[in-house]
Write a protein that holds these residues in place. Sequence first.
Motif, PDB file in Angstrom:
ATOM      1  N   TRP A 162       4.012   2.043   3.897  1.00 25.69           N
ATOM      2  CA  TRP A 162       3.308   0.828   4.208  1.00 25.69           C
ATOM      3  C   TRP A 162       3.700  -0.609   3.482  1.00 25.69           C
ATOM      4  O   TRP A 162       3.542  -0.030   2.418  1.00 25.69           O
ATOM      5  N   PRO A 163       4.000  -0.721   4.115  1.00 26.19           N
ATOM      6  CA  PRO A 163       4.501  -2.625   3.694  1.00 26.19           C
ATOM      7  C   PRO A 163       2.521  -3.421   2.824  1.00 26.19           C
ATOM      8  O   PRO A 163       3.401  -3.782   2.089  1.00 26.19           O
ATOM      9  N   GLN A 164       1.538  -3.320   3.254  1.00 22.26           N
ATOM     10  CA  GLN A 164       1.226  -4.190   2.871  1.00 22.26           C
ATOM     11  C   GLN A 164      -0.094  -3.104   2.575  1.00 22.26           C
ATOM     12  O   GLN A 164      -0.176  -2.777   3.477  1.00 22.26           O
ATOM     13  N   ALA A 165      -0.808  -3.686   1.630  1.00 28.44           N
ATOM     14  CA  ALA A 165      -2.066  -2.686   0.765  1.00 28.44           C
ATOM     15  C   ALA A 165      -3.050  -3.111   1.813  1.00 28.44           C
ATOM     16  O   ALA A 165      -4.670  -2.632   2.287  1.00 28.44           O
ATOM     17  N   SER A 166      -3.038  -4.615   2.285  1.00 29.91           N
ATOM     18  CA  SER A 166      -4.555  -4.949   3.714  1.00 29.91           C
ATOM     19  C   SER A 166      -4.425  -3.941   4.260  1.00 29.91           C
ATOM     20  O   SER A 166      -5.024  -3.958   5.096  1.00 29.91           O
ATOM     21  N   THR A 167      -3.243  -3.407   4.793  1.00 31.54           N
ATOM     22  CA  THR A 167      -3.881  -2.226   6.163  1.00 31.54           C
ATOM     23  C   THR A 167      -4.575  -1.728   5.873  1.00 31.54           C
ATOM     24  O   THR A 167      -5.442  -1.190   6.308  1.00 31.54           O
ATOM     25  N   LEU A 168      -4.106  -1.058   4.355  1.00 27.44           N
ATOM     26  CA  LEU A 168      -5.215   0.567   4.020  1.00 27.44           C
ATOM     27  C   LEU A 168      -6.713  -0.080   4.098  1.00 27.44           C
ATOM     28  O   LEU A 168      -7.477   0.570   4.626  1.00 27.44           O
ATOM     29  N   ILE A 169      -7.070  -1.075   3.389  1.00 28.77           N
ATOM     30  CA  ILE A 169      -8.432  -1.182   3.167  1.00 28.77           C
ATOM     31  C   ILE A 169      -8.793  -1.574   4.062  1.00 28.77           C
ATOM     32  O   ILE A 169      -9.935  -1.509   5.051  1.00 28.77           O
ATOM     33  N   ASN A 224       7.174  -0.928  -0.429  1.00 22.15           N
ATOM     34  CA  ASN A 224       8.518  -0.247   1.151  1.00 22.15           C
ATOM     35  C   ASN A 224       8.198  -1.889   1.842  1.00 22.15           C
ATOM     36  O   ASN A 224       8.123  -2.094   2.679  1.00 22.15           O
ATOM     37  N   ARG A 225       8.105  -2.675   1.156  1.00 18.26           N
ATOM     38  CA  ARG A 225       6.981  -3.875   1.266  1.00 18.26           C
ATOM     39  C   ARG A 225       7.978  -4.706   1.724  1.00 18.26           C
ATOM     40  O   ARG A 225       8.730  -5.898   3.395  1.00 18.26           O
TER      41      ARG A 225
END
Length: 377
Positions: A162-169, A224-225
């Motif tokens: 996943w390239p962004q943590a924002s996708t996770l939250i 992996n950003r």
Amino acid sequence: MIKLNNKLIALGASVIASTLLVTNAFAAAPSKVDSAAAGVYNPTKNALDGGVTYKRSNGSYTAYRINEQSTKGVNFGRTPTPNELKAWDADIMPDGTGLPKGSGTVDDGEALYDKDCAVCHGEFGAGGKGYPTLTGGTIDSLKNQRTCPGKDAPNRTIGSYWPQASTLIWYIRDAMPYAHPKSYSPDQMYAMTAYLLKESGVTIDGKEIEELNQDNFKKIVMPNRNGFYPNIDGPKGVENVRAFFKNPKNFGAVGTRCMTNCGKESVAKIGNEITDVVPAYTTAKDLPKVDPSKGGAVSEAEKLYEKSCAVCHKTDAMGAPAVGQKGVWADLLVKGIDKVNHNAINGLGGMPPKGGAMGLSDDQVKDIVKFMVESSK
């Protein structure tokens, strides 16, 4: 840089996009209830949609509105309610736009994960329960191809892919936990995200994550950003995508398209086929026999339960009566086994008919119910 297709970069966004079209297929205004039943969750303070429940019929409540409109003619929809707008206008972007106010610790996230998530995603997010593995994996594995001998397939997890943590939250906010989506408060969302990021080896400023909030969240740089292309972020995102797809070689097209003389190429065959393998190659489709001495399922009913029902009934995390809870099953049997069988076959509350396993016969469902009851005495 590892070059990957960006088709999955908006994994969390797909959940939002599927709900943006509002029709008047929903029922009337929401009602709240004091006690929860299977498939229904109690109002939760600060939850995204307030944890509301909607009355369906005969005193039954559900977490979702039900289609009660006529299917005749053409309907052009209705104005969404304020609660629906609040629940859907919840995008969280890589630059921090949309992050809620709150904070959560890794310790709180671990307790929440064990309660709501481990039943599907395994201990510590290690997988093995039929749902996606969340932790582990390496960026190096993303280079692997399934045609490479002796190498595993790419291991795409939160930390490796996943390239962004924002996708996770964002995904947690809109789609999790499975049985009660949108029921987490901002503090719970941060806690769950913190726990999963820590288990994935993600750090902030080189230090192990202990707590997340709307401020330090923006400092997260996922491993992996820079592993995706084209770059869709920023004001030139659209132009980057257009330029990428103008060159067919970027997405696998090689050579000149030809629709003549097809199928005349020689067929490649295995030169040195390996036949001395254990177990031997076979075209039989029979499942291996279960060895009771190794703890395998020993009855057909138990096998069907493990395949079709255990994900919800193994624990009470999904709101369903867990196998082994004597008091709960004793209460269910007050109205008789026929009523329990009827509910299992036809559905009740948040449980669909036959638990969603519509390939089961009524007799098979009754056998499963009998197994569950006998296992709960």
